[in-house]
Design an enzyme around this catalytic site. Structure first.
Site, PDB file in Angstrom:
ATOM      1  N   HIS A   1       0.829  -1.205   0.000  1.00 17.04           N
ATOM      2  CA  HIS A   1       0.000   0.000   0.000  1.00 17.04           C
ATOM      3  C   HIS A   1       0.863   1.254   0.000  1.00 17.04           C
ATOM      4  O   HIS A   1       0.653   2.166  -0.819  1.00 17.04           O
ATOM      5  CB  HIS A   1      -0.914  -0.024   1.230  1.00 17.04           C
ATOM      6  CG  HIS A   1      -1.749   1.200   1.412  1.00 17.04           C
ATOM      7  ND1 HIS A   1      -3.102   1.220   1.140  1.00 17.04           N
ATOM      8  CD2 HIS A   1      -1.451   2.453   1.860  1.00 17.04           C
ATOM      9  CE1 HIS A   1      -3.588   2.423   1.392  1.00 17.04           C
ATOM     10  NE2 HIS A   1      -2.600   3.193   1.846  1.00 17.04           N
ATOM     11  N   GLU A   2       1.840   1.296   0.892  1.00 17.20           N
ATOM     12  CA  GLU A   2       2.666   2.496   1.004  1.00 17.20           C
ATOM     13  C   GLU A   2       3.530   2.709  -0.238  1.00 17.20           C
ATOM     14  O   GLU A   2       3.717   3.842  -0.697  1.00 17.20           O
ATOM     15  CB  GLU A   2       3.538   2.424   2.262  1.00 17.20           C
ATOM     16  CG  GLU A   2       2.770   2.354   3.573  1.00 17.20           C
ATOM     17  CD  GLU A   2       1.810   3.517   3.788  1.00 17.20           C
ATOM     18  OE1 GLU A   2       1.983   4.572   3.146  1.00 17.20           O
ATOM     19  OE2 GLU A   2       0.867   3.360   4.589  1.00 17.20           O
TER      20      GLU A   2
ATOM     21  N   HIS B   1       1.787   4.524  -2.882  1.00 17.55           N
ATOM     22  CA  HIS B   1       1.888   5.989  -2.744  1.00 17.55           C
ATOM     23  C   HIS B   1       3.220   6.492  -3.282  1.00 17.55           C
ATOM     24  O   HIS B   1       3.272   7.545  -3.932  1.00 17.55           O
ATOM     25  CB  HIS B   1       1.763   6.395  -1.272  1.00 17.55           C
ATOM     26  CG  HIS B   1       0.383   6.265  -0.709  1.00 17.55           C
ATOM     27  ND1 HIS B   1      -0.743   6.708  -1.367  1.00 17.55           N
ATOM     28  CD2 HIS B   1      -0.051   5.756   0.482  1.00 17.55           C
ATOM     29  CE1 HIS B   1      -1.802   6.473  -0.612  1.00 17.55           C
ATOM     30  NE2 HIS B   1      -1.409   5.898   0.509  1.00 17.55           N
TER      31      HIS B   1
END
Length: 283
Positions: free
Chosen positions: A197-198, A201
């Site tokens: 997920h990170e 980003h």
């Protein structure tokens, strides 16, 4: 899928959803900062450019290979203190490579270091820590694993036009709780997918619930709109009934349990490749 490029562009409010780290956490959040005006504008432009590929459900054939540096920040040399093993790091890297395989993105572990510093482990003095530990170029991924990241599972910075050696250049990378690594103690979030997920980003992806049910959302055509972040794995959730599609609860850029995550969309894959070329390739 709804074509978000037909919607007016505008600044988006980032949904902040973070829960205190506890023994039996029910919901964690991501502390990624609000996207800059620059990132919003380039996302809008890419949305238009990518329309042809997305309409044909095609993904750019380009491949990306990312040098990766892992930093373990522990309060002491115990597992409980965050001093995770090299085997756990290897498992985390496998999760990243497996999750991004369909995206044409791979990660090569170039270095791992362990630092015992209670303050750094607790997400304190971050800029100084990164000035001492960060490695590689702006195209190198630095992953910092802590025992605590404020009240979040993780935090990662979006790409941008930053000057080498500036504070923004040093801050680049992802800060993640070590309990989210494979086999960790973050209940429901311990399969290593917080890093996925990170890193999404880091490649410029926004949350799938960005903007709620109105507007262009995350500026990616094939991620259905959703009113708010997901909790758990609510199959069939449809929080924006007047918009096409049900909530993208299986998408890595939502807040589902790790067991619920399994995809990036074609549009997200194209976006990550475009963002890489825009901001990180050769930098």
């Amino acid at each position: 899928m709804a074509v978000k490029s037909m919607l007016a562009a505008g600044l988006m409010a980032t949904v902040a959803m973070a829960a205190t780290l506890g023994t039996q956490p029910e919901l964690f959040g991501c502390g990624a900062p609000a996207p800059s005006e620059e990132l919003v504008e380039i996302s809008r432009q890419f949305l238009i450019q990518e329309a042809g590929l997305n309409e044909k459900s095609m993904v750019s054939a380009a491949t990306i290979h990312v040098d990766t540096h892992v930093h373990i920040l522990a309060s002491d040399k115990s597992v409980a203190g965050g001093f995770v093993s090299a085997d756990t790091v290897t498992k985390q890297m496998k999760v990243l490579n497996d999750n991004f395989a369909n995206s044409g993105i791979s990660f090569t572990l170039k270095s791992t270091d362990w630092t015992v510093n209670a303050g750094w482990a607790q997400f304190q003095d971050q800029l100084n820590m990164k000035k001492q530990l960060r490695k590689g170029t702006y195209g190198s991924l630095n992953l910092y694993f802590h025992t605590k990241v404020d009240n979040n599972l993780g935090v990662c910075y979006y790409p941008g036009n930053v000057q080498k050696g500036s504070d923004s250049w040093f801050q680049d990378g992802c800060d993640i709780i070590s309990g989210s690594m494979p086999g960790g103690n973050a209940q429901n979030y311990n399969q290593g997918k917080t890093a996925t997920h990170e890193v999404g980003h880091w490649f410029g992806l926004l949350h799938t619930f960005e903007g709620g049910c109105s507007g262009p959302g995350d500026y990616v055509d094939d991620t259905p709109a959703e009113a708010s972040a997901t909790n758990g794995c609510p199959i069939g959730r449809n929080s924006c009934p007047n918009r096409p599609g049900v909530d993208p609860i299986h998408n890595y850029m939502d807040y589902s349990y790790d067991s619920c995550y399994y995809e990036f969309t074609n549009g997200q894959n194209n976006r990550m490749k475009n963002m890489w070329q825009q901001y990180r390739a050769g930098k």
